[in-house]
Design a protein around this motif. Sequence first.
Motif, PDB file in Angstrom:
ATOM      1  N   PHE A 142       0.872  -1.164   0.000  1.00 50.07           N
ATOM      2  CA  PHE A 142       0.000   0.000   0.000  1.00 50.07           C
ATOM      3  C   PHE A 142       0.906   1.209   0.000  1.00 50.07           C
ATOM      4  O   PHE A 142       1.824   1.300   0.814  1.00 50.07           O
ATOM      5  N   THR A 143       0.687   2.128  -0.934  1.00 45.47           N
ATOM      6  CA  THR A 143       1.510   3.333  -1.001  1.00 45.47           C
ATOM      7  C   THR A 143       0.610   4.554  -0.916  1.00 45.47           C
ATOM      8  O   THR A 143      -0.297   4.720  -1.715  1.00 45.47           O
ATOM      9  N   ALA A 144       0.856   5.378   0.073  1.00 46.28           N
ATOM     10  CA  ALA A 144       0.072   6.613   0.243  1.00 46.28           C
ATOM     11  C   ALA A 144       0.495   7.316   1.512  1.00 46.28           C
ATOM     12  O   ALA A 144       1.121   6.737   2.395  1.00 46.28           O
ATOM     13  N   ASN A 145       0.079   8.547   1.599  1.00 47.91           N
ATOM     14  CA  ASN A 145       0.164   9.314   2.826  1.00 47.91           C
ATOM     15  C   ASN A 145      -1.272   9.412   3.336  1.00 47.91           C
ATOM     16  O   ASN A 145      -2.143   9.913   2.632  1.00 47.91           O
ATOM     17  N   VAL A 146      -1.525   8.910   4.534  1.00 50.03           N
ATOM     18  CA  VAL A 146      -2.875   8.907   5.095  1.00 50.03           C
ATOM     19  C   VAL A 146      -3.025  10.091   6.035  1.00 50.03           C
ATOM     20  O   VAL A 146      -2.187  10.308   6.906  1.00 50.03           O
ATOM     21  N   GLU A 147      -4.088  10.855   5.831  1.00 47.78           N
ATOM     22  CA  GLU A 147      -4.415  11.968   6.719  1.00 47.78           C
ATOM     23  C   GLU A 147      -5.868  11.848   7.132  1.00 47.78           C
ATOM     24  O   GLU A 147      -6.752  11.790   6.263  1.00 47.78           O
ATOM     25  N   LYS A 148      -6.100  11.797   8.441  1.00 49.00           N
ATOM     26  CA  LYS A 148      -7.448  11.687   9.003  1.00 49.00           C
ATOM     27  C   LYS A 148      -8.224  10.523   8.394  1.00 49.00           C
ATOM     28  O   LYS A 148      -9.396  10.633   8.070  1.00 49.00           O
ATOM     29  N   GLY A 149      -7.519   9.399   8.177  1.00 50.60           N
ATOM     30  CA  GLY A 149      -8.153   8.193   7.668  1.00 50.60           C
ATOM     31  C   GLY A 149      -8.469   8.202   6.186  1.00 50.60           C
ATOM     32  O   GLY A 149      -9.147   7.305   5.691  1.00 50.60           O
ATOM     33  N   LYS A 150      -7.962   9.171   5.438  1.00 51.06           N
ATOM     34  CA  LYS A 150      -8.225   9.282   4.003  1.00 51.06           C
ATOM     35  C   LYS A 150      -6.910   9.437   3.242  1.00 51.06           C
ATOM     36  O   LYS A 150      -5.893   9.827   3.803  1.00 51.06           O
ATOM     37  N   ILE A 172      -6.146  14.902  -5.670  1.00 49.39           N
ATOM     38  CA  ILE A 172      -5.293  15.726  -4.811  1.00 49.39           C
ATOM     39  C   ILE A 172      -5.809  15.738  -3.376  1.00 49.39           C
ATOM     40  O   ILE A 172      -5.045  15.617  -2.432  1.00 49.39           O
ATOM     41  N   GLU A 173      -7.113  15.895  -3.209  1.00 52.04           N
ATOM     42  CA  GLU A 173      -7.690  15.990  -1.872  1.00 52.04           C
ATOM     43  C   GLU A 173      -7.639  14.639  -1.156  1.00 52.04           C
ATOM     44  O   GLU A 173      -7.741  13.599  -1.780  1.00 52.04           O
ATOM     45  N   TYR A 174      -7.519  14.684   0.153  1.00 48.53           N
ATOM     46  CA  TYR A 174      -7.540  13.468   0.965  1.00 48.53           C
ATOM     47  C   TYR A 174      -8.990  13.075   1.184  1.00 48.53           C
ATOM     48  O   TYR A 174      -9.650  13.608   2.070  1.00 48.53           O
TER      49      TYR A 174
END
Length: 193
Positions: A142-150, A172-174
């Motif tokens: 899994f590749t991503a930056n998670v912010e506030k569960g999104k 672009i938006e989380y």
Amino acid sequence: MKLIVTILSSVMLLSGCSNKQENSGGATLGPGSSASGAASSTEAQANEINACSLLSAADAQSVMGAPMKLSAIKTQPYVCLYEEVTPKPGSLGPARFSLTAVQSKSVDEENKAWAQMKETRHLQSGQKNVQVISGIGEEAYFTANVEKGKVGVAAVVARKGKSHFALDSQVIEYRASPETMKEMAKRIAGQLQ
């Protein structure tokens, strides 16, 4: 800046696919068919996976949290690309969600294709924003930056047998659900050889 480059690269890759075959959501690429784009010619000839048979607009909507439709961007049958029906005001464009599924002729060819995929996507434990996940095929990341569960730009990349696939969130938006992406990847892996 790195995020924007990643998104633009993904969009260019998807829109740069050959226009010889159009993704109608129902075409199947069979042995001997001509294809170019994300897979090598050997992979494309072996590839019998119709990605849109594994990923629906409802699936894409469950991840992205907005109504999705099959994109008008031409792709090969091993790529299924959905985009937002109505982009959010102020966004840089519609959110996109895609599945690229490749089936190789043999396990040896898949070993080579998978090694190339891992190198291209920097899928190594310890890399920034790369997480090894279990329970999805034989190997998955899994590749991503998670912010506030999104997540925004994110991927689940997995291998099973003679196949590998990537589920990609391109926004672009989380706002995409990483957990729904992982659940979907597990279901897709269960349908591959």
